[in-house]
Scaffold this active site. Structure first.
Site, PDB file in Angstrom:
ATOM      1  N   HIS A  79       0.819  -1.207   0.000  1.00 12.85           N
ATOM      2  CA  HIS A  79       0.000   0.000   0.000  1.00 12.85           C
ATOM      3  C   HIS A  79       0.855   1.260   0.000  1.00 12.85           C
ATOM      4  CE1 HIS A  79      -3.874  -2.082   1.627  1.00 12.85           C
ATOM      5  NE2 HIS A  79      -3.393  -2.651   0.529  1.00 12.85           N
ATOM      6  N   GLU A  81       0.770   3.989   1.805  1.00 14.01           N
ATOM      7  CA  GLU A  81       1.228   4.413   3.127  1.00 14.01           C
ATOM      8  C   GLU A  81       2.404   3.553   3.591  1.00 14.01           C
ATOM      9  OE1 GLU A  81      -3.344   4.754   3.038  1.00 14.01           O
ATOM     10  OE2 GLU A  81      -1.804   3.423   2.244  1.00 14.01           O
ATOM     11  N   CYS A 107      -6.247   1.759   5.345  1.00 12.62           N
ATOM     12  CA  CYS A 107      -6.848   0.514   5.813  1.00 12.62           C
ATOM     13  C   CYS A 107      -6.302   0.215   7.215  1.00 12.62           C
ATOM     14  CB  CYS A 107      -6.527  -0.626   4.848  1.00 12.62           C
ATOM     15  SG  CYS A 107      -4.802  -1.205   4.936  1.00 12.62           S
ATOM     16  N   CYS A 110      -2.413  -0.448   7.302  1.00 11.01           N
ATOM     17  CA  CYS A 110      -1.634   0.792   7.203  1.00 11.01           C
ATOM     18  C   CYS A 110      -1.799   1.633   8.464  1.00 11.01           C
ATOM     19  CB  CYS A 110      -2.049   1.581   5.970  1.00 11.01           C
ATOM     20  SG  CYS A 110      -1.564   0.758   4.435  1.00 11.01           S
TER      21      CYS A 110
END
Length: 152
Positions: A79, A81, A107, A110
């Protein structure tokens, strides 16, 4: 008089440009970690280094009809992040006390990384179907702000 973007708007616009590098077929996500009005690192979602990208081989989540916001472990991509935090770590840049600007609400995976990276504020544009992340941020005393001014 020239209009100047707010600092949150400025970094979110940069995150939106970073997202253009994404190799995800579902969502183009970008993030920027900043402190004291300076960029510390950026990240976008895509396959791990030296691995084939989803736009080359297809999306396992699509093939298996996995609903957005669930079964994060089935996603091939790292992801945005996570990549921003990893890039800061690789280059020896502390994220303590920083703000992370994201094109999408983080999410839960993260969120946990953001909390442990000692990032103190999260500003995002688009909602993501993961209410647990918002509760975690609240419990960890991380400021969370949905910035809707840029949405069209």
């Amino acid at each position: 008089m020239i209009e100047r973007p707010l600092i949150d708007e400025y970094f979110l616009e940069i995150a939106s440009v970073v997202a253009k590098r994404s190799t995800c077929l579902r969502n183009k996500v970008g993030s920027v970690i900043a402190r004291d009005k300076r960029i510390l690192s950026t990240g976008y979602n895509g396959a791990p280094s030296n691995m084939e990208h989803c736009f080359d081989i297809g999306c396992i989540r699509e093939l298996q009809n996995i609903e957005s916001g669930t079964r994060h472990e089935k996603c091939r991509a790292v992801h945005a992040e996570q990549n921003a935090i990893i890039q800061a770590a690789i280059h020896g840049v502390s994220t303590a006390g920083a703000t992370i600007y994201c094109t999408h609400q983080p999410c839960i995976l993260c969120t946990k990384m953001i909390i442990n990276a000692n990032i103190k504020k999260v500003v995002y544009l688009a909602e993501y179907p993961d209410n647990d992340s918002l509760q975690f941020f609240s419990d960890a005393d991380v400021e969370i702000l949905r910035f809707s001014q840029l949405e069209k």
